[in-house]
Design a protein around this motif. Structure first.
Motif, mmCIF file in Angstrom:
data_model
loop_
_atom_site.group_PDB
_atom_site.id
_atom_site.type_symbol
_atom_site.label_atom_id
_atom_site.label_comp_id
_atom_site.label_asym_id
_atom_site.label_seq_id
_atom_site.Cartn_x
_atom_site.Cartn_y
_atom_site.Cartn_z
ATOM 1 N N UNK A 170 0.839 -1.200 0.000
ATOM 2 C CA UNK A 170 0.000 0.000 0.000
ATOM 3 C C UNK A 170 0.875 1.252 0.000
ATOM 4 N N UNK A 171 1.843 1.223 -0.915
ATOM 5 C CA UNK A 171 2.808 2.317 -1.051
ATOM 6 C C UNK A 171 2.596 3.011 -2.384
ATOM 7 N N UNK A 346 -0.228 2.416 3.779
ATOM 8 C CA UNK A 346 -1.409 3.287 3.813
ATOM 9 C C UNK A 346 -1.224 4.520 4.695
ATOM 10 N N UNK A 347 -0.002 4.818 5.083
ATOM 11 C CA UNK A 347 0.268 6.012 5.875
ATOM 12 C C UNK A 347 1.096 6.987 5.052
ATOM 13 N N UNK A 549 -6.700 4.077 -4.323
ATOM 14 C CA UNK A 549 -8.138 4.205 -4.527
ATOM 15 C C UNK A 549 -8.440 5.063 -5.756
ATOM 16 N N UNK A 550 -9.558 4.804 -6.426
ATOM 17 C CA UNK A 550 -9.942 5.647 -7.564
ATOM 18 C C UNK A 550 -10.136 7.104 -7.119
ATOM 19 N N UNK A 555 -12.477 12.489 -1.373
ATOM 20 C CA UNK A 555 -11.699 11.269 -1.138
ATOM 21 C C UNK A 555 -12.242 10.455 0.040
ATOM 22 N N UNK A 556 -11.933 9.167 0.012
ATOM 23 C CA UNK A 556 -12.393 8.261 1.056
ATOM 24 C C UNK A 556 -11.709 8.562 2.396
ATOM 25 N N UNK A 557 -12.256 7.957 3.458
ATOM 26 C CA UNK A 557 -11.816 8.258 4.819
ATOM 27 C C UNK A 557 -10.339 7.990 5.028
#
Length: 577
Positions: A170-171, A346-347, A549-550, A555-557
């Motif tokens: 998730x990079x 994801x960070x 994410x698309x 944007x998502x949370x």
């Protein structure tokens, strides 16, 4: 002696034309090889990394646009802005910004679809893909654009977005696009984590589509309608409103007296202008495209369409033999670089400072204790208000009687003396319905804030200006910046954070009103105008481009959470050990 002198003179006279001929040949050879020289200076070298800085549109465009106006205020005066309200510095700045965002256009005004950019015929190449890459190295990708007939294009102006990513980790990180304006594009990346790193490149708009968007921005500021209701007693009327209205009927002038920002509505037939009660978005004007222009905005063909690699679209990055990372706290006034950071697990990790992670509501409460937080702008910064009130149980939203997706909104934590307030910006704003008294200009709101170490201001402004000439956006930012400087002058401890624009999905005809190209230009102008000022940035643009994410307008949370980590790290920095 005379005979010898004549022979020497003859020799010199013969050598001169030969020397001139040799010089002409040399100049000609340099001229024809110049394009190759230009390409080579863009290649990465281990010691030259100046391209890391955020690219202004001059990375995309260094050519002067045909017919470009040097007097950027001409259109503003037509819209009702007062000429005498501009300082000499503002006049000069506006001209500089308009030249800075110049974008290369096709050589002719109407290019057939078959001659336009075809992303399916493009395959990018990772340069020096066989070398060993380490964390901290730079990598470059090259591509050449082709048209739908398979011919290489000879001009630039295509709008691209690019990122590197490792899905398993998730990079991700954004790339910087270099337009050579001859059909060749280079994309620069900084390698910031080890492992298998993939490259993704997307054609957002072909150059021919950008040309259409430019025409719409200049010629059709009316492509979204606005309206206001007027009411007195039992009588009510609704009329059309906008920044500019054709004076075919009497007008109500709602120009803001303090900022000079103009806004007009057609006068109701029976009611006075003072009876206006609200503002609302009207209709999106259809039929904006001429002839074959619609073919330039087709999903699955040439609108936000990914391009494939020529062979392997990835490299393997080895851990760096040297220590990497940053330990500085986040301070205001730092330049916003590109890449500004990267995702890992994801960070989000900025490359210029060490941010904190606010994983619990207690950490957020401890940070905001005793503070007043003002959030001004559109619905993308309203997401910050919604995140705080959702994630922090002690922060209670008060019922002000306003619609949830409109505002203004207010939340308080009486035990910890925290106040969070969200206010939408003044027109133009494409909300369903907002009360007239709540149409507040950000500059005016800033002028009413005392400031201090316990005062935090977050601002974003971009999406609702996409249907207007960019001169309107520049002038709005000038007014806001003036008020920010005055606020910081009153109390320099005030924390001011600017949220950048972000890319979004472009289904249907959305790109004609809210294209990423409009947003990119707004974003670049904003970054330039606030360079060197004691404010902080949350780079929502790269935080969206770099994520898996698309793209979405909101944007998502998981992305908002990372934005809040950056925002709160400027409010409560991580101290050096």
């Amino acid at each position: 002696m005379d005979q010898a002198a004549r022979q020497m003179s003859l020799a010199i006279s013969l050598q001169r034309p030969i020397f001139i001929l040799l010089m002409l040949v040399t100049v000609f050879m340099l001229y024809i090889s110049f394009p190759n020289v230009k390409f080579n200076i863009n290649l990465i070298s281990g010691s030259d990394s100046h391209w890391i800085r955020y690219p202004t549109p001059k990375v995309y465009s260094t050519m002067q646009l045909a017919g470009q106006k040097t007097d950027w205020m001409h259109k503003l005066v037509q819209f009702g802005y007062l000429n005498h309200s501009f300082s000499p510095e503002e006049r000069s700045e506006g001209t500089m910004l308009m030249n800075m965002i110049g974008w290369p256009r096709p050589p002719i005004s109407k290019v057939p679809l078959l001659k336009s950019s075809d992303p399916s015929g493009v395959h990018f190449v990772i340069l020096d893909s066989g070398k060993t890459f380490y964390v901290g190295d730079q990598m470059q990708v090259m591509l050449r654009m082709f048209d739908f007939e398979g011919n290489p294009k000879q001009y630039g102006g295509d709008y691209l977005q690019a990122r590197i990513h490792t899905p398993e980790l998730k990079a991700g990180s954004a790339g910087t696009v270099i337009d050579n304006q001859n059909g060749f594009y280079y994309i620069n990346f900084t390698l910031l984590w080890p492992g298998k790193v993939k490259v993704s490149v997307t054609l957002v708009h072909p150059s021919e589509g950008v040309q259409v968007l430019h025409r719409l921005r200049e010629e059709r500021p009316d492509r979204v309608n606005f309206k206001s209701a007027f009411k007195f007693g039992s009588t009510s009327e609704t009329t059309m409103c906008n920044l500019y209205l054709s004076p075919t009927k009497p007008l109500c002038n709602f120009t803001d007296l303090r900022t000079g920002e103009p806004w007009f509505c057609y006068k109701p037939e029976k009611l006075p202008c003072t009876s206006r009660i609200n503002h609302a978005k009207g209709a999106y004007v259809k039929g904006l495209l001429n002839g074959d222009e619609i073919s330039l905005f087709r999903r699955g063909s040439n609108l936000k369409q990914p391009m494939l690699p020529n062979s392997l679209g990835y490299i393997t990055v080895e851990p760096s033999p040297h220590a990497v990372g940053v330990s500085k706290e986040c301070v205001r006034g730092m330049p916003l670089l590109s890449p500004s950071g990267y995702y890992y697990k994801d960070l989000w990790n900025p490359i210029t400072c060490n941010i904190r992670r606010f994983e619990t509501s207690k950490k957020i409460t401890d940070c905001l204790r005793g503070k007043k937080v003002y959030l001004f702008g559109d619905s993308t910064i309203r997401q910050w208000f919604e995140y705080l009130t959702m994630f922090v149980p002690g922060l209670r939203k008060l019922d002000l009687g306003n619609l949830e997706k409109i505002g203004p909104h207010l939340a308080v934590d009486t035990e910890n003396n925290i106040i969070v307030k969200y206010c939408p910006h003044g027109p133009p704003i494409r909300f369903t319905t907002i009360s007239s008294p709540d149409l507040r200009y950000i500059a005016n709101e800033l002028d009413g804030i005392k400031g201090g170490k316990d005062t935090v201001v977050g601002i974003t402004l971009w999406s609702h200006f996409s249907t207007f000439p960019i001169e309107v956006y520049i002038r709005r930012l000038q007014n806001i910046r003036r008020s920010i400087l005055q606020l910081l002058g009153r109390n320099s401890d005030t924390v001011v954070v600017l949220r950048t624009a972000n890319p979004q999905a472009l289904p249907g005809e959305v790109s004609l009103y809210n294209s990423d190209w409009f947003s990119y230009q707004h974003d670049t102008v904003m970054r330039k105008m606030f360079t060197g000022i004691n404010v902080a940035f949350v780079d929502a643009w790269e935080m969206t481009v770099a994520h898996y994410l698309p793209h979405e307008l909101h944007p998502k949370t998981v992305i908002i959470k990372n934005q809040m980590d950056v925002f709160l790290s400027h409010v409560c920095p991580a101290r050096n050990k």
